[in-house]
Each structure stands twice: as structure tokens, then as C-alpha cells.
Design an enzyme around this catalytic site. Sequence first.
Site, PDB file in Angstrom:
ATOM      1  N   SER A 183       1.545  -0.938  -0.001  1.00  0.00           N
ATOM      2  CA  SER A 183      -0.036   0.310  -0.008  1.00  0.00           C
ATOM      3  C   SER A 183       1.151   1.037   0.232  1.00  0.00           C
ATOM      4  O   SER A 183       1.856   1.413  -0.975  1.00  0.00           O
ATOM      5  CB  SER A 183      -1.494   0.044   1.411  1.00  0.00           C
ATOM      6  OG  SER A 183      -1.955   0.700   1.227  1.00  0.00           O
TER       7      SER A 183
ATOM      8  N   ASP B  49     -10.016  -2.741  -7.071  1.00  0.00           N
ATOM      9  CA  ASP B  49      -9.409  -2.510  -6.347  1.00  0.00           C
ATOM     10  C   ASP B  49      -9.374  -0.989  -5.608  1.00  0.00           C
ATOM     11  O   ASP B  49      -9.306  -0.097  -6.728  1.00  0.00           O
ATOM     12  CB  ASP B  49      -7.547  -2.094  -5.308  1.00  0.00           C
ATOM     13  CG  ASP B  49      -6.965  -1.417  -3.886  1.00  0.00           C
ATOM     14  OD1 ASP B  49      -7.739  -1.091  -3.489  1.00  0.00           O
ATOM     15  OD2 ASP B  49      -5.825  -1.599  -4.176  1.00  0.00           O
TER      16      ASP B  49
ATOM     17  N   HIS C 145      -7.943  -4.428  -1.597  1.00  0.00           N
ATOM     18  CA  HIS C 145      -6.399  -4.240  -1.495  1.00  0.00           C
ATOM     19  C   HIS C 145      -6.282  -4.494  -0.009  1.00  0.00           C
ATOM     20  O   HIS C 145      -6.990  -5.224   0.850  1.00  0.00           O
ATOM     21  CB  HIS C 145      -7.474  -2.133  -0.744  1.00  0.00           C
ATOM     22  CG  HIS C 145      -5.644  -1.753  -0.210  1.00  0.00           C
ATOM     23  ND1 HIS C 145      -5.228  -0.813  -1.323  1.00  0.00           N
ATOM     24  CD2 HIS C 145      -5.945  -1.045   1.128  1.00  0.00           C
ATOM     25  CE1 HIS C 145      -4.307  -0.548  -0.899  1.00  0.00           C
ATOM     26  NE2 HIS C 145      -4.285  -0.572   0.717  1.00  0.00           N
TER      27      HIS C 145
END
Length: 350
Positions: free
Chosen positions: A159, A285, A314
Site C-alpha cells: 500500500s 481495488d 486492497h
Amino acid sequence: MQRLAMDLRVLSRELALYLEHQVRVGFFGSGVGLSLILGFSVAYACYYLSSIAKKPQLVTGGESFSRFLQDHCPVVTETYYPTVWCWESRGQTLLRPFITAKPLVQYRKCVVFNNRGVAGENLLTPRTYCCANTEDLETVIQHVHSLYPLAPFLAAGVSMGGMLLLNYLGKIGSKTPLMAAATFSVGWNTFACSESLEKPLNWLLFNYYLTTCLQSSVKKHQHMFVKQIDMDQVMKAKSIREFDKRFTSVMFGYRTIDDYYMDASPNRRLKSVGIPVLCLNAVDDVFSPSHAIPIETAKQNPNVALVLTSYGGHIGFLEGIWPRQCTYMDRVFKQFVQAMVEHGHELSDM
């Protein structure tokens, strides 16, 4: 008319007997109920196998890297089977932390990287972190390499951590001591990420909660920022964009929030990456919309490989009926690291 009336009476009597039998036996114990259940199950299985379970899309800028991955990291060409009962993006994202097991990991060597100024729970200098500032990461990488110059050295980022890692690699090019890197669920274009997270449902499920977490992280150290930042306005932020506008962009000296978001977007630097990098993203996502994934840029860099799954959310990538153990992301990471350590010399001429 008499014949029709008699037929209707017979039909009504048969229907009444049938309904009486259904109530007594129970819907799920009846042949019709069982048939409906089986029919639904078969229909869902066909839909799942034809529309949900798909092979990832492998995008590379060179045949050498593509061939290397297919030979030594076969998971990137396997069909990904999202968990059959929760394959939707938001569901995977929300439930993964509660579903997956947390195995005990035995570390032989461990490096703890704290951003500048952080010591345990205390902030010693008025400095936090952002996706675009890679000074601390570069210092840590150089320090670790100086301690173990002969050890195989790889990095992985998830991320925001992946955004930071890619921005570092894009800035430094091939001069990094890292032999390879992997990223997962990276937000490629910060503007697109912010826009997606500000949609009503995404704001409710993710954006507002993450904003409160950011506010909480700086509130306990607010005495360190009062000379630079209007902390009252920071605490009134209702979205990540508002927080970044009032705190992060000011903290790191950007003239506007747009200047910060432009500098923080890894897609701008992907063409300058000088070592093998594998990037796993799910097309669904909500943190990183599919239209912002730099597919064409990746095709122009022989060091970059994008692995794109249709589903996964995600940092989700849950697999199977009961996705308690490792995820697809875990398997990609394990195979890629092992491939680079054992066979990375094959890419030396890339």
C-alpha cells in the site's frame, strides 16, 4: 363450462394436498427445495468459474523478465480463485484482517525502520512521513547494506509502503544496493486514489476511519507542530485529502496539495526503475482504481512486471472456501523472493 369447473376443482384439491405436504415435510426437505438449492449451487459455480476465477494479467516490458517469472514464479500465471463467498472488493478488504491466520514467524535478522524523529511512542522532532519523501528509507537501505554487503538484499512494500518504495527506486534508478523489490496494492496515481475514496460508500467504509486514525496519530504530539500547523483545522478534516492539505503538504513544504499529490504518485517514476520489480494489484481495488494503473509505462521498462488480478480488493487476495491460511499475495511474495535469491543471476543481462 361444467367440465372446466370440475377440472378447476380437481386442480385446486391437488394443489391443496401438495401445499399441505410441503408444509409438513418442509421446503428444504422437499424435492423442489432440494432441486432449487442444487440448481442455484450449480449456477453459481458456473458463474464463478467462468466470470470470477481468472488468470492474472502479466504485463512486462521485456521478454527476459516475463520468461523468468513464468519459469521460477509460476503463481503469477496460475488461475486466481477468490474466496467463493466474499470475492467483492470491499468485502475482501474489510474482512481479511479478521479472517486470515497470523502465523508465528521466527526472525533471524530483523531491521526496525522508524521514520525520522520517532522513538517508541515519542516524537522527538516535528517531522512525520509522506509518500514522496524517501530520505529516511534511503538512509536505512544504505545502512543495512553497509552492515551486510554480501547478503542478498530485497525490499517489499504494501500500500503506502509500496508507494514510498517505488518513489525511492524511481529517484535512485540502478544505483540502489537492492537486487529486486516487490510491491502490493500500490496507489499509482494519488489523485485517482483520493477521488475513488471520496465516493460516498468508500468514504463511509474507509476514508473517514483512516482520517480519524491519522488525526489520532498526530494529536498526541500536537505540541510539536503548533508553530507550523493549524492543528484545529487538522482535527476538523473529514477526508484524507483534507488532512493532507492541512497537515502533510504543509509539513513537507509543498505549495499546494496538488503539488504534493503529483510528487507522491509512483506512476511518474516507474520508467526510471533500474532493478527487477514485481507489482501486484487487483483491478477492483477501490484504493487504486484500475484506470490509474500505468500499464503502458510498465511495457516500456524491462525491469518492471505488473501482475493484475480481476479481484482481490486492497491487500485482500483471499483464496478458497475458508481463506484462513496464506493468501494469493503471500504466495506471490514467497515465490518471487525465492526466485530472485536462487535464480536472480539469470536476470543480470536484462
